[in-house]
Design an enzyme around this catalytic site. Structure first.
Site, short mmCIF file in Angstrom:
data_model
loop_
_atom_site.label_atom_id
_atom_site.label_comp_id
_atom_site.label_asym_id
_atom_site.label_seq_id
_atom_site.Cartn_x
_atom_site.Cartn_y
_atom_site.Cartn_z
N THR A 61 -3.21 -2.12 3.75
CA THR A 61 -2.96 -0.78 3.22
C THR A 61 -1.89 -0.75 2.14
O THR A 61 -1.67 0.28 1.51
CB THR A 61 -2.61 0.18 4.37
OG1 THR A 61 -2.78 1.53 3.94
CG2 THR A 61 -1.18 -0.06 4.87
N ASP A 79 -3.67 8.46 8.21
CA ASP A 79 -4.57 7.79 7.26
C ASP A 79 -4.97 6.36 7.60
O ASP A 79 -6.15 6.06 7.85
CB ASP A 79 -3.97 7.84 5.86
CG ASP A 79 -2.49 7.45 5.80
OD1 ASP A 79 -1.94 6.98 6.82
OD2 ASP A 79 -1.88 7.61 4.73
N ARG A 123 4.40 -4.17 4.10
CA ARG A 123 5.01 -4.65 2.85
C ARG A 123 5.45 -6.10 2.95
O ARG A 123 5.12 -6.91 2.08
CB ARG A 123 6.22 -3.77 2.48
CG ARG A 123 5.88 -2.32 2.22
CD ARG A 123 7.13 -1.52 1.87
NE ARG A 123 6.90 -0.08 1.94
CZ ARG A 123 7.14 0.78 0.95
NH1 ARG A 123 7.62 0.35 -0.19
NH2 ARG A 123 6.93 2.07 1.10
N GLU A 174 6.32 -0.03 7.99
CA GLU A 174 6.63 -0.38 6.60
C GLU A 174 6.94 -1.87 6.45
O GLU A 174 6.53 -2.50 5.48
CB GLU A 174 7.82 0.46 6.10
CG GLU A 174 7.57 1.95 6.02
CD GLU A 174 6.63 2.35 4.90
OE1 GLU A 174 6.16 1.47 4.14
OE2 GLU A 174 6.36 3.56 4.77
N GLU A 216 -3.31 5.79 -4.22
CA GLU A 216 -4.53 5.99 -3.44
C GLU A 216 -5.76 6.33 -4.28
O GLU A 216 -6.86 5.87 -4.00
CB GLU A 216 -4.29 7.08 -2.38
CG GLU A 216 -3.42 6.64 -1.22
CD GLU A 216 -1.95 6.58 -1.59
OE1 GLU A 216 -1.19 5.88 -0.89
OE2 GLU A 216 -1.55 7.24 -2.59
#
Length: 584
Positions: free
Chosen positions: A542, A325, A197, A193, A458
């Protein structure tokens, strides 16, 4: 009296002779002078007439342009306007105006402005009630530090603010980064994360703005994450304390590392090495792929748990949803980031192998024949698909161009089928917002499982890619419908919230940072010209942070080129490229 009459007659006769042609025929010099005066007068009169006519034509053109601009601005004003964005006019004048005035462009501009208004509402609420905190709780109007107090929403929003041209908001955020952002926190952070981010958000903002502040901050936090890769295999631990190090894995994984959490740092750390000249970051993350490639299965599908000490997979779920994913996403995107060269060809090869495996997971419902992606455990398939897996249509569309024409069309068609399913995740609920996951049973098409919606991006991400790559405006219409559902169900006076249940519409109390970083950014770009963040120059991480594509021959890193030299190149390139504004 007689004399007087005689004198007058003589004078009149003398005057009339000047209009008698015979007078001039006997005097050639005077004839030449008369001809010269005639020609001079004619030219003067003709020039005056030409100037008047040209002037009238120019005034007519200008009036036409003024009327068209006035009509355009009135239309845009009625639909939300385009204030705050700079419009560039092409040199062919009225033709540029006519192009701007086309119905499609006006509709896109109106919708784009509505999305921009949503971003302003979300950002202003964060700025008012949660400034400097990780996330806003809109219903209670306070901030919470879900990520250790790193200002996650602020950093996640930087490039969105920049792309939308929200200059004042961006400058206030930059000032906070410069004066208040501190990574020396006694906090056990998620490596995944924090990378997608914070490292991704800072690097993207650096690539967009050329402001070295953001590169320096990205390197600071990346240095704190690096010890996570200090394992026997190089497969990283997924948790690390930002102040003290001490990397480890969460207890609930049984000591294993998570596939997505271990294979979704490549874009960011490769980019960091390219921009700083320090190859440590790239080496750490690329070693992970080399290790996994040693025992990569024939179908390219890996379980979600991996032993960081042995490099082997543990018995666990295979999925394109949660925890699996983005590993597959990054195999493709690192190939794109490196500009598809031989240096990154093994990423593309691994990705294509995984796509063969993906095909084995495709099933279709009855009676409506919705295509979906199963999950797999051992030899058994589970007819369940996460909304998180709705990134896959965009990934397939993006990767289809690397295949032969027949294979490319096959994967693009599958992408379109899956996007239709994901859109119906939204359309099948009373609120028109998707649940977290869906189950599929014979004769019943789809049934919502976990029924919350936390503002995920998504599906609109895939709609963005499909619109960019096919030009089919249907995907814009689907995206607009989803945006309207968010506006109806999730917008409140103090920000945006998710839903505890998409069937009842009961609201939660969190404005996720990725709503500003991803959902609103992809929606904005869905209604922007393809020249805004073109896909042949940028690749999205992502978390939807665009990172500049840099051709990979690895010379920039391996040659020991100084970071100062690279910095000069980046700033020069940034000045040349300028800001991302909407050009009509």
């Amino acid at each position: 009296m007689a004399r007087s009459r005689s004198s007058s007659s003589s004078s009149s006769s003398s005057g009339w002779r000047y209009i008698n042609p015979a007078y001039y025929l006997k005097r050639p010099k005077r004839l030449a002078l008369l001809f010269f005066l005639f020609v001079l007068f004619t030219f003067f009169f003709w020039d005056r007439q030409t100037l008047v006519r040209d002037h009238q034509e120019e005034i007519s053109k200008l009036n036409e342009e003024v009327i068209q601009l006035r009509n355009l601005l009135e239309d845009l004003k009625n639909g939300g306007g385009i204030s705050g964005e700079k419009m560039k006019h092409s040199s062919d004048g009225v033709h540029a105006v006519k192009n701007m005035d086309s119905p499609d462009n006006i509709l896109d501009a109106q919708r784009r402005e509505k999305v921009k208004d949503a971003m302003l509402h979300a950002w202003s609420s964060y700025e008012k009630y949660a400034w400097g905190h990780d996330e806003l709780q809109p219903q209670t109007k306070n901030g919470v530090d879900s990520f250790g107090g790193l200002g996650a929403t602020l950093i996640d929003s930087l490039d969105t603010l920049y792309i939308m041209g929200l200059d004042e908001q961006f400058q206030r955020a930059r000032e906070w980064v410069a004066k208040s952002l501190d990574f020396n926190k006694n906090y056990d952070a998620s490596v995944f994360e924090t990378t997608i981010r914070v490292v991704g958000g800072l690097l993207s903002t650096y690539d967009l703005s050329g402001d070295k502040l953001f590169l320096d901050k990205a390197q600071d936090i990346a240095d704190r994450l690096l010890p996570a890769w200090n394992t026997e295999t190089g497969i990283p631990y997924n948790i690390i304390n930002l102040a003290h190090g001490n990397p480890h894995n969460p207890g609930w994984t049984g000591g294993d590392s998570i596939l997505a959490d271990s294979g979704t740092e490549q874009l960011e750390f490769i980019a960091l090495s390219q921009r700083t000249g320090d190859r440590r970051y790239q080496e750490k993350v690329e070693n992970v792929i080399l290790e996994l490639n040693k025992t990569f299965p024939d179908d390219g599908l890996l379980p979600i748990y991996i032993n960081p000490h042995k490099g082997t997979s543990s018995y666990s779920t295979i999925t394109f949803g949660a925890m699996g994913d983005s590993f597959y996403e990054y195999l493709l995107k690192v190939w794109i980031q490196g500009n598809r060269t031989a240096a990154v060809s093994h990423y593309r090869k691994m990705w294509e192998t995984s796509m063969k495996g993906l095909l084995s997971l495709v099933r279709r419902t009855t009676p409506s024949s919705f295509a979906y992606l199963c999950e797999k455990m051992g030899g058994s398939l589970n007819d369940k698909m996460d909304e998180l897996a709705c990134f896959a249509p965009g990934m397939l569309a993006l990767g289809s161009s690397g295949y032969s024409p027949d294979e490319s069309q096959k994967f693009l068609s599958l992408a379109e089928e899956l996007a239709w399913t994901c859109y119906n995740f939204y359309q099948s609920t009373p609120t028109k917002l998707a649940g977290e996951n869906y189950f599929f049973n014979d004769g019943h098409d789809m049934t919502v499982g976990t029924s919350w919606n936390i503002l995920r991006p998504e599906t609109v991400e895939s709609l963005f890619y499909l619109w960019r790559l096919t030009g089919n405006k249907t995907y814009q219409e689907w995206g607009w419908n989803i945006f309207q559902a968010f506006e109806k169900n999730s917008r409140i006076e103090s920000g945006y919230v998710g839903l505890k249940d998409v069937n009842t519409g009961v609201k939660d109390n969190v404005m996720q940072s990725f709503f500003l970083a991803e959902t609103l950014k992809y929606l904005y770009l869905l209604f922007s010209p393809p020249s805004v963040i073109p896909l042949d120059e940028w690749v999205f991480n992502t978390e939807a942070h665009p990172i500049k594509i840099v051709t990979r021959n690895d010379r920039a890193v391996s040659s020991g080129r100084s970071s100062g030299s690279q910095e000069s190149d980046r700033q020069s390139q940034s000045r040349k490229e300028g800001r991302f504004r909407i050009h009509h």
